[in-house]
Motif scaffolding. Structure first.
Motif, PDB file in Angstrom:
ATOM      1  N   LEU A 170      10.022   4.136   2.667  1.00 19.25           N
ATOM      2  CA  LEU A 170       9.241   5.128   1.921  1.00 19.25           C
ATOM      3  C   LEU A 170       7.938   5.415   2.673  1.00 19.25           C
ATOM      4  CD1 LEU A 170       8.770   6.868  -0.641  1.00 19.25           C
ATOM      5  CD2 LEU A 170       7.697   4.856  -1.679  1.00 19.25           C
ATOM      6  N   GLY A 171       7.299   4.352   3.181  1.00 13.83           N
ATOM      7  CA  GLY A 171       6.045   4.518   3.925  1.00 13.83           C
ATOM      8  C   GLY A 171       6.217   5.388   5.156  1.00 13.83           C
ATOM      9  N   ALA A 172       7.302   5.170   5.896  1.00 17.88           N
ATOM     10  CA  ALA A 172       7.558   5.962   7.109  1.00 17.88           C
ATOM     11  C   ALA A 172       7.795   7.434   6.751  1.00 17.88           C
ATOM     12  CB  ALA A 172       8.763   5.393   7.853  1.00 17.88           C
ATOM     13  N   TRP A 173       8.498   7.661   5.649  1.00 21.63           N
ATOM     14  CA  TRP A 173       8.771   9.032   5.195  1.00 21.63           C
ATOM     15  C   TRP A 173       7.468   9.716   4.775  1.00 21.63           C
ATOM     16  CZ3 TRP A 173       8.664  11.141   0.024  1.00 21.63           C
ATOM     17  CH2 TRP A 173       9.225  12.425  -0.079  1.00 21.63           C
ATOM     18  N   VAL A 174       6.608   8.982   4.055  1.00 18.18           N
ATOM     19  CA  VAL A 174       5.315   9.534   3.619  1.00 18.18           C
ATOM     20  C   VAL A 174       4.444   9.850   4.846  1.00 18.18           C
ATOM     21  CG1 VAL A 174       3.150   8.992   2.398  1.00 18.18           C
ATOM     22  CG2 VAL A 174       5.347   8.426   1.345  1.00 18.18           C
ATOM     23  N   ALA A 175       4.449   8.949   5.836  1.00 22.74           N
ATOM     24  CA  ALA A 175       3.660   9.170   7.053  1.00 22.74           C
ATOM     25  C   ALA A 175       4.132  10.441   7.767  1.00 22.74           C
ATOM     26  CB  ALA A 175       3.798   7.963   7.981  1.00 22.74           C
ATOM     27  N   LYS A 176       5.441  10.625   7.805  1.00 23.34           N
ATOM     28  CA  LYS A 176       6.022  11.807   8.462  1.00 23.34           C
ATOM     29  C   LYS A 176       5.652  13.089   7.701  1.00 23.34           C
ATOM     30  CE  LYS A 176      10.567  13.263  10.177  1.00 23.34           C
ATOM     31  NZ  LYS A 176      11.991  12.925  10.162  1.00 23.34           N
ATOM     32  N   LYS A 177       5.740  13.022   6.371  1.00 20.77           N
ATOM     33  CA  LYS A 177       5.454  14.204   5.542  1.00 20.77           C
ATOM     34  C   LYS A 177       3.979  14.593   5.570  1.00 20.77           C
ATOM     35  CE  LYS A 177       7.871  15.796   2.439  1.00 20.77           C
ATOM     36  NZ  LYS A 177       8.710  17.000   2.300  1.00 20.77           N
ATOM     37  N   THR A 178       3.103  13.595   5.672  1.00 17.63           N
ATOM     38  CA  THR A 178       1.660  13.864   5.567  1.00 17.63           C
ATOM     39  C   THR A 178       0.970  13.933   6.922  1.00 17.63           C
ATOM     40  OG1 THR A 178       1.185  11.480   5.426  1.00 17.63           O
ATOM     41  CG2 THR A 178       1.492  12.673   3.334  1.00 17.63           C
ATOM     42  N   GLY A 179       1.663  13.442   7.961  1.00 16.13           N
ATOM     43  CA  GLY A 179       1.030  13.399   9.285  1.00 16.13           C
ATOM     44  C   GLY A 179      -0.038  12.319   9.393  1.00 16.13           C
ATOM     45  N   ARG A 180      -0.063  11.395   8.424  1.00 15.48           N
ATOM     46  CA  ARG A 180      -1.066  10.317   8.442  1.00 15.48           C
ATOM     47  C   ARG A 180      -0.499   9.088   9.149  1.00 15.48           C
ATOM     48  NH1 ARG A 180      -5.054  11.088   4.233  1.00 15.48           N
ATOM     49  NH2 ARG A 180      -5.083  13.326   3.844  1.00 15.48           N
ATOM     50  N   ASP A 181      -1.394   8.322   9.730  1.00 16.58           N
ATOM     51  CA  ASP A 181      -0.996   7.082  10.408  1.00 16.58           C
ATOM     52  C   ASP A 181      -1.170   5.934   9.413  1.00 16.58           C
ATOM     53  OD1 ASP A 181      -0.298   5.238  12.285  1.00 16.58           O
ATOM     54  OD2 ASP A 181      -2.251   5.198  13.285  1.00 16.58           O
ATOM     55  N   LEU A 182      -0.077   5.477   8.814  1.00 16.23           N
ATOM     56  CA  LEU A 182      -0.160   4.425   7.798  1.00 16.23           C
ATOM     57  C   LEU A 182       0.197   3.069   8.399  1.00 16.23           C
ATOM     58  CD1 LEU A 182       1.777   6.212   4.871  1.00 16.23           C
ATOM     59  CD2 LEU A 182      -0.660   6.349   5.393  1.00 16.23           C
ATOM     60  N   VAL A 183      -0.525   2.043   7.986  1.00 18.46           N
ATOM     61  CA  VAL A 183      -0.150   0.668   8.360  1.00 18.46           C
ATOM     62  C   VAL A 183       0.877   0.212   7.327  1.00 18.46           C
ATOM     63  CG1 VAL A 183      -0.946  -1.713   8.599  1.00 18.46           C
ATOM     64  CG2 VAL A 183      -2.411   0.174   9.371  1.00 18.46           C
ATOM     65  N   LEU A 184       2.095  -0.116   7.767  1.00 23.74           N
ATOM     66  CA  LEU A 184       3.189  -0.400   6.835  1.00 23.74           C
ATOM     67  C   LEU A 184       3.492  -1.891   6.724  1.00 23.74           C
ATOM     68  CD1 LEU A 184       5.743   2.388   7.920  1.00 23.74           C
ATOM     69  CD2 LEU A 184       3.951   2.529   6.187  1.00 23.74           C
ATOM     70  N   TRP A 185       3.704  -2.338   5.496  1.00 18.60           N
ATOM     71  CA  TRP A 185       4.247  -3.673   5.261  1.00 18.60           C
ATOM     72  C   TRP A 185       5.762  -3.598   5.475  1.00 18.60           C
ATOM     73  CZ3 TRP A 185       2.801  -8.637   4.366  1.00 18.60           C
ATOM     74  CH2 TRP A 185       3.777  -9.506   3.860  1.00 18.60           C
ATOM     75  N   ASN A 186       6.341  -4.658   6.009  1.00 18.23           N
ATOM     76  CA  ASN A 186       7.761  -4.631   6.367  1.00 18.23           C
ATOM     77  C   ASN A 186       8.663  -5.077   5.213  1.00 18.23           C
ATOM     78  OD1 ASN A 186      10.068  -4.414   7.914  1.00 18.23           O
ATOM     79  ND2 ASN A 186       9.842  -6.429   8.828  1.00 18.23           N
ATOM     80  N   GLY A 187       8.746  -4.260   4.154  1.00 20.61           N
ATOM     81  CA  GLY A 187       9.618  -4.576   3.019  1.00 20.61           C
ATOM     82  C   GLY A 187      10.648  -3.482   2.811  1.00 20.61           C
ATOM     83  N   ALA A 188      11.692  -3.789   2.044  1.00 19.22           N
ATOM     84  CA  ALA A 188      12.735  -2.778   1.792  1.00 19.22           C
ATOM     85  C   ALA A 188      13.558  -3.146   0.561  1.00 19.22           C
ATOM     86  CB  ALA A 188      13.646  -2.646   3.004  1.00 19.22           C
TER      87      ALA A 188
END
Length: 330
Positions: A170-188
């Motif tokens: 979800l974090g990677a998808w949000v980063a792609k949609k918003t163009g923001r650089d998010l630090v992601l926790w590795n959960g799923a």
């Protein structure tokens, strides 16, 4: 009835139920008697969805839990959802038919480890997906759901540094949609991680006119193939508003019950996972049954409690989410 220790060990009440009882009728009677409301997630079994007062995704359920007038909230969902209801309505009794209805995503982010992770990025704002424990929410600045994650990130200044957890997909998808650089926790989430790109490709070949719709908790390789990506409610709305007659659905298969009810002439095919099972049910969501729901309301147990200090801390980021969602009309 089971002792409290036995109840905590087993997770639910085990009692003989007269097989001639109409459980739908009995549950309706008990709801009136106890001024109880049943909130059910889209991933619950069809019987539970059909008797619920409100069916929704995490955002809708949070909003409903915050405004209900009922004395008792019976949460047909998983543990973190019942915790969220308790945080928003601490004076109400919150029941969960089976305490063992957990969440693989919530389990993938232990709060003590996340706290250390957070300490490495002191100038970052913490946004956590609602699918996490009350303790994790208490470590957050804003909570989000898949319905509002993109809008919440976009509502923040562009230079705001952000940690996003616990769902990396979800974090990677949000980063792609918003163009923001998010630090992601590795959960799923285990349900959304098991979809097979190869099997979906074959299914699309067999159903060339079907729309492939997917939840953003799925892996990037699966999302790349999707005609539409959205929250559970988003997927349901898309299936209603789109003219296609066939849909391949990549999320927990419980939502298909509502899709079929809303679109009786359309066909819905659950996307296949990469294992021998043809289904993609969440084993935690499916721990709740109509029988457990009935016994839970009848006995007023199992009850979900949250320590008062955690309620105070966890309430702030949830209320911030609800405020942002309301201001954006979500």
């Amino acid at each position: 009835m089971d002792t409290l220790a036995e109840l905590n060990r087993k997770g639910y009440i085990e009692e003989h139920i007269d097989p001639t009882l109409d459980l739908f009728d009995e549950i309706e009677k008990l709801k009136k008697e106890k001024n109880a409301i049943i909130l059910a997630h889209y991933y619950q079994e069809p019987d539970i969805q059909d008797i619920a007062d409100y069916i929704g995704d995490s955002l809708g359920l949070s909003q409903e839990a915050a405004k209900t007038e009922a004395d008792v909230i019976v949460f047909a969902g998983v543990h973190f959802m019942a915790e969220t209801a308790k945080i928003l309505s601490p004076e109400k009794k919150v029941l969960l038919p089976d305490l063992k209805a957990g969440c693989s995503l919530a389990d993938s982010c232990p709060p003590h480890l996340f706290k250390k992770f957070k300490e490495k990025y002191p100038d970052h704002l913490v946004i956590t997906y609602v699918n996490c424990t009350a303790e994790l929410k208490a470590l957050s600045d804003i909570v989000c759901t898949s319905t509002n994650a993109v809008q919440i990130v976009e509502s923040l200044p562009k230079d705001q540094k952000i940690i996003f957890g616990p769902d990396k997909n979800l974090g990677a998808w949000v980063a792609k949609k918003t163009g923001r650089d998010l630090v992601l926790w590795n959960g799923a989430c285990m349900v959304h991680e098991i979809f097979s790109r190869e099997k979906i490709t074959k299914l699309k070949e067999r159903h060339p006119n079907a729309k492939f719709i997917a939840h953003p908790e799925c892996e990037e390789s699966v999302l790349q193939m999707a005609d539409y990506i959205g929250s559970t409610t988003g997927l349901l709305k898309y299936s209603i508003n789109n003219d296609a007659q066939e849909f391949i659905v990549a999320t927990e298969s419980g939502i298909i019950h509502q899709m079929e009810k809303a679109n009786p002439l359309k066909t819905f095919i659950p996307a296949p996972p990469n294992n021998s099972c043809a289904c993609n049910d969440c084993p935690y969501m499916k721990r709740n049954t109509l029988e457990k729901l009935y016994l839970c309301i009848k006995n007023g147990l199992p009850e979900v409690t949250v320590p008062s200090d955690i309620i105070v801390q966890a309430r702030k980021p949830i209320e911030r989410m609800l405020e942002i969602s309301a201001s954006l009309g979500l």
